[in-house]
Scaffold this motif. Structure first.
Motif: not given
Length: 628
Positions: A97-109, A111-112
């Motif tokens: 997700s971070v690879r696709v959307f960049g590093l952010s709290s949303w791209s991190l969480l 998927p969870q």
């Protein structure tokens, strides 16, 4: 008043029979859609307020989004100094997700959160197939979605979210395998059972040996209830075991066979071995408390015992319906006895979920090693399923005094426990516990005589009991979703204070929060170094890495106690110009033996060999001159 005539205990068609296809706008389709939509809102609303949540895993996700090698091994940094202390499967969806959307709290969480919605959907489907009741499926899904610890974990970046999804999937697949032996063509159960084994294997790649706690329940349910000859049952179970070993063992085999010089150090182990990590620190050491390299322990993880799940630390997380699940599950199993597809299908569901709850619950209650309250999210699906299946079964037999008494007893016990748990929250909405007590005990009294009530009145009583039972966990869940959670040991409910908040230098259990000056210093000439900095402990290193986007070496791994790197290895890296800054003030280096740990030796050598300076309140050492 006349006794109500009930439907027969065994329907004419199997409980999973699809029947007529419902209209797209029918209540049968809209209700599950509403359940999942509501779950998504609960798990996604304000998700970004938690920032990086657990920076230990967030840093590994960031590293995996930058380096495929770090992605594969679950490294804490993109330069692959050391891995996290778990197998890496839970990190992979977040890293992608971070690879696709960049590093952010949303791209991190996000998927969870989506894993949480999928878990609710799977449990709903499993319970609906077990009972043949749309209402029971909805009750199971809603109970899981509103369990406070589930709300916490499906909004957080720990491995538990994916673990629970995979294990619920394994239970569903086992149920389908048992069902197929009774209602479909011969030979078809094997793919479902193999799928169940494969999902448990993937759960092992998520959180190691904890995944195997469900195995006794799945194996016993299939061995006892599958309608195939015993020899074939055993053969099917062996195939499922092989599938599990293959799904969970391929990664372990690659890591164990690969030369240590060509991969990162295995965090959490003392001898750079994934097998040691699996069987020791993350395995039997959790049961005995003998965890080399750990901190705390020796009674420091809470008092063990049969009532541990109801205690002040754990109760508000998951225990609201735990006694009711046991009562309804056991009494429901009694009423599900008999022959035929419908009773056997309910038996299968109850055996799976009761076995899951008992084995996992007892393990958590008596394990002497590292234990955190959020582990109990693994109990939530079993509790939800047992409440729904048991309540549905007893409700269908409510003409029986035993069934109506079981419903009344479960409701009264749940109400009393809710009052105690809400009372522990002190001044937080003190009226709520009295409202729950009034509704709950009134409903319990009426449930005891529900067989004498008209149908509509009985349904009103049942609805009141459900409102009383779910009011407490719902309130705790809303409070959980409304609060940011960070650090390594988050808790659900109104008393949560966001876990362990960050300090400038970080520490053993909290991530570092560098100021702008220190961040800018670390970013200077970053391309000239393999690691822009090094800090003791993964959490201390994680904040600097997340702030800069550059690799920061985590000396000693999570606890600061892993022997990686050694003093000699670190000195060679410094001499080769690979590490720019040493950041003091991180983890302790491993508790009582800290004075002899490699991280302590490295910190002492740096302090004696390089000049200290203070930036944003943090002591740092410029290592670029090399060994002096």
């Amino acid at each position: 008043m006349t006794t109500q005539t009930l439907p027969p205990s065994v329907p004419a068609t199997p409980p999973h029979s699809p029947g007529p296809r419902p209209s797209p706008w029918s209540r049968e389709r809209l209700a599950p859609a509403g359940l999942l939509a509501g779950t998504a809102v609960l798990y996604l609303w304000g998700l970004g307020s938690s920032g990086w949540a657990n920076p230990f895993y967030a840093a590994a996700v960031q590293a995996g989004s930058e380096s495929w090698q770090a992605f594969f091994f679950g490294s804490s940094d993109a330069a692959n100094a050391i891995t996290v202390d778990k197998t890496p499967l839970a990190l992979w969806p977040m890293a992608l997700s971070v690879r696709v959307f960049g590093l952010s709290s949303w791209s991190l969480l996000v998927p969870q959160a989506l894993e949480g919605v999928a878990t609710v959907a799977l449990l709903h489907a499993a319970v609906r197939r077990t009972t043949g009741s749309a209402a029971a499926g909805l009750l199971a899904g809603a109970t899981l979605a509103l369990t406070p610890v589930a709300v916490l974990m499906f909004r957080f970046d720990n491995p538990d979210a994916l673990l629970v999804l995979l294990l619920v999937g394994s239970a569903y697949a086992t149920q389908r395998a048992i069902e197929t032996t009774r209602f479909a063509e011969p030979g078809r159960p094997l793919p479902w059972l193999a799928l169940a084994g494969g999902l448990v294997g993937l759960a092992f790649l998520t959180k190691m040996l904890q995944a195997f706690l469900v195995l006794p329940a799945l194996a016993v349910a299939y061995a006892v209830l599958a309608a195939v000859p015993l020899r074939r049952r055993l053969g099917h179970l062996l195939v499922a075991l092989a599938t599990m070993v293959l799904a969970g063992g391929w990664w372990v085999a690659i890591v164990e066979l690969r030369p240590a010089s060509s991969r990162p150090y295995i965090g959490g182990s003392q001898h750079n071995s994934i097998l040691e990590l699996t069987l020791g620190y993350n395995g039997f050491g959790r049961l005995t408390g003998d965890e080399t390299g750990s901190v705390g322990g020796n009674g420091g993880w809470g008092e063990t015992g049969i009532l541990r799940m109801l205690g002040s630390e754990i109760g508000g997380q998951v225990a609201w319906l735990l006694p009711a699940a046991l009562v309804l599950g056991v009494v429901g199993l009694w009423f599900a006895r008999g022959r035929g597809p419908a009773p056997r299908q309910v038996q299968a569901g109850l055996v799976i979920w009761l076995g899951w709850l008992l084995v996992t619950g007892l393990t958590f209650s008596f394990m002497a090693g590292i234990f955190h309250a959020y582990y109990t999210v693994a109990l939530a699906p079993a509790v939800a399923a047992l409440v729904a299946i048991g309540a549905h079964t007893l409700w269908r037999h409510r003409a029986s005094l035993v069934a109506s008494g079981g419903l009344a007893f479960a409701t009264a016990g749940t109400t009393a426990l809710a009052f105690v748990l809400l009372d522990r929250a002190g001044g937080w909405h003190p009226w709520l516990k009295y409202a729950v007590a009034t509704l709950g005990f009134a409903a319990a009294l009426m449930l005891a005589g529900v067989r004498h009530l008209p149908r509509r009145a009985g349904r009103a009583v049942a609805a009141t009991a459900l409102v009383a039972a779910l009011a407490g966990p719902t309130a705790y869940s809303l409070a959980t979703a409304a609060s940011p959670h960070t650090g390594s040991i988050p808790t659900a409910g109104p008393t949560t204070q966001g876990g362990f908040g960050g300090s400038p230098a970080g520490g053993l259990l909290d991530g570092s929060t560098p100021g702008t000056g220190l961040t800018a210093l670390l970013e200077e000439d970053a391309d000239s170094f393999t690691w822009v900095g090094a800090a003791v402990g993964s959490n201390a290193a994680s904040g600097y890495q997340l702030a800069t986007g550059e690799p920061v070496m985590a000396i000693g791994g999570f606890n600061g106690s892993d022997p990686s790197p050694t003093l000699g290895e670190f000195q060679r890296r410094v001499a080769d110009g690979e590490v720019h800054w040493f950041i003091a003030g991180g983890g302790t280096g491993g508790g009582p033996n800290a004075s002899g740990s490699t991280s302590t030796e490295i910190a002492a050598w740096v302090a004696a060999s390089f000049e200290a300076r203070t930036v944003d309140g943090v002591t740092v050492y410029d290592l670029s001159p090399g060994v002096q």
